[in-house]
Enzyme design. Sequence first.
Site, PDB file in Angstrom:
ATOM      1  N   HIS A   1       4.827  -5.433  10.319  1.00 57.43           N
ATOM      2  CA  HIS A   1       5.302  -4.801  11.550  1.00 57.43           C
ATOM      3  C   HIS A   1       5.593  -5.839  12.625  1.00 57.43           C
ATOM      4  O   HIS A   1       4.991  -6.924  12.634  1.00 57.43           O
ATOM      5  CB  HIS A   1       4.259  -3.815  12.098  1.00 57.43           C
ATOM      6  CG  HIS A   1       4.101  -2.566  11.298  1.00 57.43           C
ATOM      7  ND1 HIS A   1       4.833  -1.424  11.531  1.00 57.43           N
ATOM      8  CD2 HIS A   1       3.273  -2.289  10.253  1.00 57.43           C
ATOM      9  CE1 HIS A   1       4.460  -0.481  10.663  1.00 57.43           C
ATOM     10  NE2 HIS A   1       3.526  -0.987   9.878  1.00 57.43           N
TER      11      HIS A   1
ATOM     12  N   HIS B   1       0.840  -1.197   0.000  1.00 52.66           N
ATOM     13  CA  HIS B   1       0.000   0.000   0.000  1.00 52.66           C
ATOM     14  C   HIS B   1       0.876   1.248   0.000  1.00 52.66           C
ATOM     15  O   HIS B   1       2.103   1.164   0.048  1.00 52.66           O
ATOM     16  CB  HIS B   1      -0.983  -0.005   1.182  1.00 52.66           C
ATOM     17  CG  HIS B   1      -0.357   0.009   2.531  1.00 52.66           C
ATOM     18  ND1 HIS B   1       0.363  -1.056   3.056  1.00 52.66           N
ATOM     19  CD2 HIS B   1      -0.324   0.956   3.512  1.00 52.66           C
ATOM     20  CE1 HIS B   1       0.778  -0.785   4.265  1.00 52.66           C
ATOM     21  NE2 HIS B   1       0.388   0.443   4.572  1.00 52.66           N
TER      22      HIS B   1
ATOM     23  N   ASP C   1      -0.109  -4.324   6.054  1.00 53.93           N
ATOM     24  CA  ASP C   1      -0.821  -3.864   7.244  1.00 53.93           C
ATOM     25  C   ASP C   1      -2.237  -4.410   7.320  1.00 53.93           C
ATOM     26  O   ASP C   1      -3.095  -3.833   7.990  1.00 53.93           O
ATOM     27  CB  ASP C   1      -0.860  -2.330   7.286  1.00 53.93           C
ATOM     28  CG  ASP C   1       0.440  -1.738   7.808  1.00 53.93           C
ATOM     29  OD1 ASP C   1       1.364  -2.504   8.104  1.00 53.93           O
ATOM     30  OD2 ASP C   1       0.538  -0.502   7.893  1.00 53.93           O
TER      31      ASP C   1
ATOM     32  N   HIS D   1      -7.488  -1.133   5.254  1.00 55.87           N
ATOM     33  CA  HIS D   1      -6.438  -0.257   5.782  1.00 55.87           C
ATOM     34  C   HIS D   1      -6.249   0.925   4.834  1.00 55.87           C
ATOM     35  O   HIS D   1      -6.184   2.075   5.268  1.00 55.87           O
ATOM     36  CB  HIS D   1      -5.152  -1.055   5.936  1.00 55.87           C
ATOM     37  CG  HIS D   1      -4.034  -0.281   6.559  1.00 55.87           C
ATOM     38  ND1 HIS D   1      -4.046   0.110   7.876  1.00 55.87           N
ATOM     39  CD2 HIS D   1      -2.857   0.179   6.047  1.00 55.87           C
ATOM     40  CE1 HIS D   1      -2.940   0.778   8.150  1.00 55.87           C
ATOM     41  NE2 HIS D   1      -2.208   0.828   7.059  1.00 55.87           N
TER      42      HIS D   1
ATOM     43  N   ASP E   1       5.832   4.391   5.121  1.00 55.16           N
ATOM     44  CA  ASP E   1       6.632   3.396   5.839  1.00 55.16           C
ATOM     45  C   ASP E   1       6.624   2.045   5.138  1.00 55.16           C
ATOM     46  O   ASP E   1       7.252   1.095   5.609  1.00 55.16           O
ATOM     47  CB  ASP E   1       6.171   3.264   7.297  1.00 55.16           C
ATOM     48  CG  ASP E   1       4.754   2.753   7.433  1.00 55.16           C
ATOM     49  OD1 ASP E   1       3.902   3.115   6.601  1.00 55.16           O
ATOM     50  OD2 ASP E   1       4.473   2.001   8.385  1.00 55.16           O
ATOM     51  N   HIS E   2       5.933   1.957   3.987  1.00 54.47           N
ATOM     52  CA  HIS E   2       5.962   0.749   3.168  1.00 54.47           C
ATOM     53  C   HIS E   2       6.452   1.023   1.747  1.00 54.47           C
ATOM     54  O   HIS E   2       6.919   0.105   1.077  1.00 54.47           O
ATOM     55  CB  HIS E   2       4.571   0.108   3.116  1.00 54.47           C
ATOM     56  CG  HIS E   2       4.121  -0.450   4.430  1.00 54.47           C
ATOM     57  ND1 HIS E   2       4.131  -1.790   4.731  1.00 54.47           N
ATOM     58  CD2 HIS E   2       3.674   0.176   5.551  1.00 54.47           C
ATOM     59  CE1 HIS E   2       3.702  -1.972   5.978  1.00 54.47           C
ATOM     60  NE2 HIS E   2       3.418  -0.790   6.491  1.00 54.47           N
TER      61      HIS E   2
ATOM     62  N   HIS F   1       1.330   3.922   2.046  1.00 53.89           N
ATOM     63  CA  HIS F   1       1.913   4.609   3.187  1.00 53.89           C
ATOM     64  C   HIS F   1       3.437   4.613   3.086  1.00 53.89           C
ATOM     65  O   HIS F   1       4.056   3.618   2.716  1.00 53.89           O
ATOM     66  CB  HIS F   1       1.457   3.960   4.497  1.00 53.89           C
ATOM     67  CG  HIS F   1       0.001   4.165   4.773  1.00 53.89           C
ATOM     68  ND1 HIS F   1      -0.691   3.400   5.690  1.00 53.89           N
ATOM     69  CD2 HIS F   1      -0.900   5.045   4.261  1.00 53.89           C
ATOM     70  CE1 HIS F   1      -1.960   3.796   5.725  1.00 53.89           C
ATOM     71  NE2 HIS F   1      -2.110   4.791   4.871  1.00 53.89           N
TER      72      HIS F   1
END
Length: 350
Positions: free
Chosen positions: A256, A137, A218, A194, A141-142, A139
């Site tokens: 995570h 996705h 996520d 998400h 942090d990905h 975001h």
Amino acid sequence: WVAGCWLFLVLVLVLLVSPRGCRARRGLRGLLMAHSQQLLFRIGYSLYTRTWLGYLFYRQQLRRARNRYPKGHSKTQPRLFNGVKVLPIPVLSDNYSYLIIDTQAQLAVAVDPSDPRAVQASIEKEGVTLVAILCTHKHWDHSGGNRDLSRRHRDCRVYGSPQDGIPYLTHPLCHQDVVSVGRLQIRALATPGHTQGHLVYLLDGEPYKGPSCLFSGDLLFLSGCGRTFEGNAETMLSSLDTVLGLGDDTLLWPGHEYAEENLGFAGVVEPDNLARERKMQWMQRQRLERKGTCPSTLGEERSYNPFLRTHCLALQEALGPGPGPTGDDDCSRAQLLEELRRLKDMHKSK
């Protein structure tokens, strides 16, 4: 947005003119606080996902994590199969990126490469060629490493959902599309909730005679699931059911390291779950040595992950009377999922 702002203004006006100390005033104050928190969150989320401020925030996270965890937040071990290697890479403060390697062809696929420096170091150490990036996705942090890695590896393709606005996307994927790299056969599964375009990736175990591997981003964690930032409980339930249909021996590689927090919450809602207790003891031994907790298996997750157990009478009874379901229909299960998410947020705030 307009309706939300008008409601916010009306609540403020009513709160101001209400008698001092009135019960209605206290109730409205609670509503106002809840609404204002939600409104502020939506504003912050939009800034993070739709503007350059989100990228700057990600870069700050990246610098802090590199300083705090120069060797990664957890110690990880690769899994070796017949000609295939799965290598978890600890990045940021609790994220995981992954390299999926065809060891015969020396070709690699990166999943959610949020720290390009850490991923590149693993590529060089393994002596492989990066040919594809799979993004679950949008975001940061990905997806934050997409730019640097795709520029460094000119023939590298960036895969993901076109609905998600993934940076540097070159090859859009739809539900059930297959990415082939050497002997690796990786299927994309649409799992919105998400984010609108969230995908998970299933590495087929048949070509190398091993277990299939689910890279869940996520959507699903060890004993937990992601927040519904761009969906609702019904959407998330449907996405979780998608992965529930996979085999028990499927290895779960989440986005995570949330095992400690998630297993703690699972113990609150199902304190008598022996499978959870055994996993909790194992997890505590791992974390004492800063070892990672992935992978688990979907069979394990079915036994202790409350977000995968909304159909179980034991969990329904454990939550007691209230907003939980009274039957096994999807609507009731979605209500229970939403209640679990609310309880999880309360547990985390404590």
